[in-house]
Scaffold this motif. Structure first.
Motif, mmCIF file in Angstrom:
data_model
loop_
_atom_site.group_PDB
_atom_site.id
_atom_site.type_symbol
_atom_site.label_atom_id
_atom_site.label_comp_id
_atom_site.label_asym_id
_atom_site.label_seq_id
_atom_site.Cartn_x
_atom_site.Cartn_y
_atom_site.Cartn_z
ATOM 1 N N LYS A 251 68.744 26.192 44.008
ATOM 2 C CA LYS A 251 69.742 25.170 44.331
ATOM 3 C C LYS A 251 69.594 23.913 43.477
ATOM 4 O O LYS A 251 70.517 23.087 43.416
ATOM 5 C CB LYS A 251 69.675 24.817 45.820
ATOM 6 C CG LYS A 251 68.362 24.232 46.285
ATOM 7 C CD LYS A 251 68.347 24.077 47.812
ATOM 8 C CE LYS A 251 67.018 23.567 48.335
ATOM 9 N NZ LYS A 251 66.985 23.524 49.818
ATOM 10 N N TYR A 252 68.436 23.762 42.814
ATOM 11 C CA TYR A 252 68.223 22.610 41.942
ATOM 12 C C TYR A 252 68.473 22.936 40.471
ATOM 13 O O TYR A 252 68.453 22.028 39.626
ATOM 14 C CB TYR A 252 66.775 22.113 42.066
ATOM 15 C CG TYR A 252 66.397 21.595 43.419
ATOM 16 C CD1 TYR A 252 66.805 20.327 43.852
ATOM 17 C CD2 TYR A 252 65.602 22.354 44.281
ATOM 18 C CE1 TYR A 252 66.442 19.844 45.100
ATOM 19 C CE2 TYR A 252 65.234 21.876 45.533
ATOM 20 C CZ TYR A 252 65.654 20.621 45.934
ATOM 21 O OH TYR A 252 65.295 20.149 47.171
ATOM 22 N N LEU A 253 68.697 24.209 40.141
ATOM 23 C CA LEU A 253 68.659 24.627 38.743
ATOM 24 C C LEU A 253 69.690 23.913 37.872
ATOM 25 O O LEU A 253 69.379 23.478 36.753
ATOM 26 C CB LEU A 253 68.822 26.148 38.631
ATOM 27 C CG LEU A 253 68.701 26.722 37.216
ATOM 28 C CD1 LEU A 253 67.387 26.317 36.547
ATOM 29 C CD2 LEU A 253 68.841 28.245 37.250
ATOM 30 N N ASP A 254 70.917 23.783 38.340
ATOM 31 C CA ASP A 254 71.933 23.104 37.520
ATOM 32 C C ASP A 254 71.557 21.642 37.271
ATOM 33 O O ASP A 254 71.741 21.115 36.165
ATOM 34 C CB ASP A 254 73.299 23.187 38.200
ATOM 35 C CG ASP A 254 73.919 24.571 38.099
ATOM 36 O OD1 ASP A 254 73.460 25.373 37.263
ATOM 37 O OD2 ASP A 254 74.852 24.854 38.863
ATOM 38 N N GLU A 255 71.041 20.995 38.297
ATOM 39 C CA GLU A 255 70.601 19.598 38.157
ATOM 40 C C GLU A 255 69.457 19.496 37.150
ATOM 41 O O GLU A 255 69.447 18.612 36.281
ATOM 42 C CB GLU A 255 70.147 19.081 39.520
ATOM 43 C CG GLU A 255 69.552 17.685 39.507
ATOM 44 C CD GLU A 255 68.942 17.300 40.843
ATOM 45 O OE1 GLU A 255 68.049 16.420 40.861
ATOM 46 O OE2 GLU A 255 69.346 17.877 41.876
ATOM 47 N N TRP A 256 68.511 20.417 37.246
ATOM 48 C CA TRP A 256 67.379 20.409 36.323
ATOM 49 C C TRP A 256 67.821 20.728 34.896
ATOM 50 O O TRP A 256 67.300 20.154 33.934
ATOM 51 C CB TRP A 256 66.318 21.406 36.779
ATOM 52 C CG TRP A 256 65.620 20.994 38.049
ATOM 53 C CD1 TRP A 256 65.687 19.777 38.666
ATOM 54 C CD2 TRP A 256 64.757 21.804 38.851
ATOM 55 N NE1 TRP A 256 64.914 19.778 39.805
ATOM 56 C CE2 TRP A 256 64.327 21.001 39.950
ATOM 57 C CE3 TRP A 256 64.300 23.113 38.769
ATOM 58 C CZ2 TRP A 256 63.473 21.480 40.940
ATOM 59 C CZ3 TRP A 256 63.440 23.599 39.751
ATOM 60 C CH2 TRP A 256 63.024 22.789 40.819
ATOM 61 N N SER A 257 68.788 21.627 34.755
ATOM 62 C CA SER A 257 69.301 21.955 33.417
ATOM 63 C C SER A 257 69.963 20.747 32.772
ATOM 64 O O SER A 257 69.781 20.486 31.574
ATOM 65 C CB SER A 257 70.301 23.111 33.501
ATOM 66 O OG SER A 257 69.680 24.298 33.954
#
Length: 368
Positions: free
Chosen positions: A244-250
């Motif tokens: 759920k954090y992956l897009d933010e981290w990308s």
């Protein structure tokens, strides 16, 4: 404290509380292999990447190997991939009994040279593995229909590219099968090993499920010779929480890349990575090039300042003792070989900020 090269420990702190609670629940249920926790993450990952289904396996190398086996690839076959990759890509081909056929990378973006791929196809070519290296996707829009006309499978080695999208289509959703690694330092990293195979044709699901689990899906019913390569539920819990954090981290990684460009873009002694400036690069690694004569000394100077770097990869696959048997000599792949002597991976993680990028950049400029 210095500047971290990668930050799995930081990511763990973000999910720690939820993960610990979920692990406690798992322990009380006593389902420590497979089960609904793994199935749930497989479904969420498939939805996230836009494919019909995903199959969890033990690690990224197994994902590539089992994917090739599911396609019936073995002795007498050839599989084309790029020399500029981590050795696991070629190991997976080797262990099927097929012959790895290597091509060079492009001179600008480190990625597989599609024209060389097309020129290397023979009557024995059964598959092509495109490696989305360092987090940047290979543009497969021309290669996929070209290969399909010739009955050649396209596999994506998406080990370093979870979360990347080109023209709105996710890494691991373009080819016949897409393979992922969840090694802890990956953009979507587990707390140990883990891997995933994305399926764009559900007809391959039965054989993948059997291959990963001793050749069957029902206990003690072994329909084909299989393997033991299953995604652990403990890892699936961590991956589900991180997803759920992956897009933010990308996006944070892309922002960090822009910061590097701001501070090093005008400095001629450093060649920055070429990219499209869109979501097709998630900067698993931020790899720059410097003069080969100064590379190692620069790394030493940065380390003295508490700045950790790496080289991905110092010895091209075809020049390792493991794959000497392929018969490629030094000079076979000039871009790959040249890059191996020039590249430095700079710190890239979700904890990076402008102050740390400025510090790193200033130290590089002073050292060179």
């Amino acid at each position: 404290m210095g500047i971290l090269f990668c930050s799995p420990q930081v990511e763990f702190e973000i999910i720690r509380e939820e993960w610990m609670k979920s692990i406690s629940d798992l322990g009380q249920r006593g389902v420590f292999v497979g089960g609904p926790v793994v199935s749930d993450f497989e479904e969420r990952f498939a939805e996230y990447t836009g494919v019909p289904a995903s199959v969890g396996v033990g690690n990224g190398t197994d994902a590539l190997f089992i994917a090739l086996k599911a396609l019936g690839i073995g002795p007498g076959d050839e599989v084309i991939t790029v020399a500029n990759t981590f050795i696991a890509t070629v190991e997976a081909i080797h262990h099927t009994g097929a012959l790895p056929v290597l091509v060079d990378c492009n001179a600008d973006d480190f990625l597989i040279d599609i024209k060389q791929v097309m020129a290397s196809v023979t009557s024995r070519t059964k598959a092509i593995i495109a490696v989305h290296l360092y987090g940047q996707m290979v543009d497969l829009k021309e290669l996929i229909p070209w290969a399909s006309e010739r009955g050649i499978f396209i596999l994506e080695d998406s080990a370093q590219a979870a979360g990347a999208r080109l023209k709105g289509k996710a890494a691991g959703s373009w080819g016949t099968l897409g393979c992922f690694s969840f090694y802890p330092d990956k953009n979507l990293g587990a707390l140990g090993d883990g891997g995933m195979i994305n399926v764009t044709s559900e007809s391959l699901l039965p054989v993948l499920h059997k291959l990963r689990n001793h050749g069957g899906v029902v206990r003690y019913q072994h329909e084909i010779p299989g393997f033991n390569s299953r995604l652990d539920p403990i890892q699936a819990i961590a991956l589900k929480l991180k997803l759920k954090y992956l897009d933010e981290w990308s996006e944070h990684r892309r922002l960090t890349a822009r910061m590097y460009e701001n501070y090093l873009g005008e400095f001629d002694s450093v060649i920055l990575p070429s990219h499209r400036g869109d979501e097709s690069h998630v900067f698993h690694l931020y790899v720059v090039r410097v003069d080969r004569k100064s590379r190692d000394e620069l790394r030493k100077q940065l380390q003295k300042k508490g700045i950790l770097t790496a080289v991905q990869y110092p010895v091209p696959v075809h020049l390792t003792p493991a794959f000497k048997y392929l018969g490629y000599e030094k000079g076979s792949f000039p871009n790959t070989e040249s890059f191996s002597e020039e590249i430095i991976s700079l710190p890239m993680n979700i904890q990076m900020n402008e102050a740390s990028v400025k510090t790193i950049s200033n130290e590089i400029i002073k050292s060179l």
